[in-house]
Scaffold this motif. Structure first.
Motif, short mmCIF file in Angstrom:
data_model
loop_
_atom_site.label_atom_id
_atom_site.label_comp_id
_atom_site.label_asym_id
_atom_site.label_seq_id
_atom_site.Cartn_x
_atom_site.Cartn_y
_atom_site.Cartn_z
N PRO A 181 47.36 51.25 23.24
CA PRO A 181 48.40 51.71 24.17
C PRO A 181 47.93 51.87 25.62
N ASN A 182 46.70 52.35 25.81
CA ASN A 182 46.15 52.52 27.16
C ASN A 182 44.88 51.68 27.27
N VAL A 183 44.98 50.55 27.94
CA VAL A 183 43.86 49.62 27.96
C VAL A 183 43.45 49.29 29.39
N GLY A 184 42.14 49.29 29.60
CA GLY A 184 41.59 48.85 30.88
C GLY A 184 40.83 47.55 30.67
N VAL A 185 40.87 46.69 31.66
CA VAL A 185 40.16 45.41 31.59
C VAL A 185 39.17 45.37 32.75
N TYR A 186 37.89 45.25 32.42
CA TYR A 186 36.81 45.29 33.41
C TYR A 186 36.34 43.87 33.66
N LEU A 187 36.66 43.35 34.85
CA LEU A 187 36.37 41.95 35.15
C LEU A 187 35.58 41.84 36.46
#
Length: 341
Positions: A295-301
């Protein structure tokens, strides 16, 4: 991610058994999965070899007469977000001259500088971490996805430091099997980090989130990828609680077990590590998150995704633009318009 060779073998076997040259011997076959996701992993393979191993490119794909391509994205994601995801997955999203996709402003965490951009992402996905450290629901409904294990370990290290409680360190027992002449020193073996193995130094705190790395007891929920929280620690056993799936709430005991990397890791010796088969899972790799809804997702790019479908898989783990945040490290020329490949 299944390789096409297994499906083609099933096709030939059913043709022989049924004495029928129709696809799969005339039997109805249902394929489950999302064809937009990452391709099969071919160790040290070229791009052509990876595509060749993909089911999408097999002769079956072109010979099956009735193929229904559906997705569950629309069922669990808000409409605006799902439309964007499907355009990315289908390759229909518009790109600039450098093949960069423009990400919606709602999901982008603005890059400022190297010192604070990581902390902005951590605070966005894990707000009030200290106050919610004992909540299993809080911890298992959020995660940060990254492209490589190196980035994942870096984020996990930062978050376990922020987590409340006293840390318990577990050190692995490493050995090179049949190394009678002691060519490989223990310090060297401890420094190895092969894929699929836990680290030599495993730092845990009570109630911290962890992920299982091996299929220990699938019938009772202990599968590779199962997410849990630590409840208590012993010298040779960890008490944990499963937090996802149909076995959520079940209490389990995790022992130390001997683990070996896959043969394709390329070591000139047989390596064995005795450790708890778990890792911290504040953060995980994009490939490891495939199939999960967070539900709460972060994407580290901090760098470009390096595999077909990775960006789509990372973004489609979330359910809404408001709860999906992407940190893209950009140069000054592109700070105003966050793009990513």
């Amino acid at each position: 991610m299944a390789k096409r060779f297994a499906v083609e073998t099933l096709d030939r076997s059913l043709k022989d058994i049924m004495n029928c040259q129709e696809s799969f011997g005339g039997k109805v076959i249902v394929f489950g999965g999302d064809f937009r996701q990452v391709l099969p992993v071919v160790p040290k393979g070229t791009r052509a070899e990876t595509v060749s191993a993909s089911l999408v490119r097999s002769y079956l794909w072109n010979n099956i007469e009735k193929l229904s391509l559906t997705t569950n994205i629309r069922a669990r994601v808000d409409p605006n977000f799902s439309d964007f995801l499907l355009r990315v997955g289908n390759g229909d999203e518009s790109t600039d001259n450098d093949d960069m996709i423009h990400l919606p402003d709602e999901v982008v965490i603005k890059y400022e500088n190297d010192e604070i951009f990581e902390s902005n992402l951590l605070q966005s996905i894990f707000p009030d971490l200290e106050r919610n450290a004992t909540s299993s629901e809080y911890l298992t409904t959020r995660a940060i996805l990254a492209t490589t294990n190196e980035h994942v370990d870096n984020l996990n290290e930062k978050l376990i430091t922020m987590f409340l409680g006293d840390a318990r360190a577990y050190y692995s027992y490493d050995e090179a099997v049949d190394d009678t002449h002691n060519y490989y020193q223990e310090e060297f073996l401890n420094s190895l980090m092969p894929n699929g193995l836990p680290p030599h130094k495993l730092f845990l705190k009570k109630n911290c989130p962890i992920m299982l790395l091996r299929n220990l007891d699938p019938s009772n929920g202990l599968c590779n990828g199962t997410r849990m929280v630590c409840k208590s620690f012993g010298n040779n056993v960890i008490h944990a609680e499963i937090t996802t799936g149909q076995h959520a709430g079940k209490q389990v005991l995790l022992p130390r077990i001997p683990l070996s990397p896959a043969e394709n890791e390329g070591y000139p010796f047989q390596f064995r590590r005795k450790q708890f088969p778990i890792r911290l899972c504040f953060s995980m790799t994009i490939n490891k998150a495939q199939g999960q809804t967070i539900p709460n997702v972060g994407v580290y790019l901090p760098e470009h995704v390096f595999s077909h479908g990775q960006l789509y898989v990372a973004l489609s783990r979330g359910i809404s633009m408001s709860t999906t945040k992407v940190l893209v490290k950009t140069d000054k020329r592109k700070n105003e318009n966050c793009h990513f490949q």
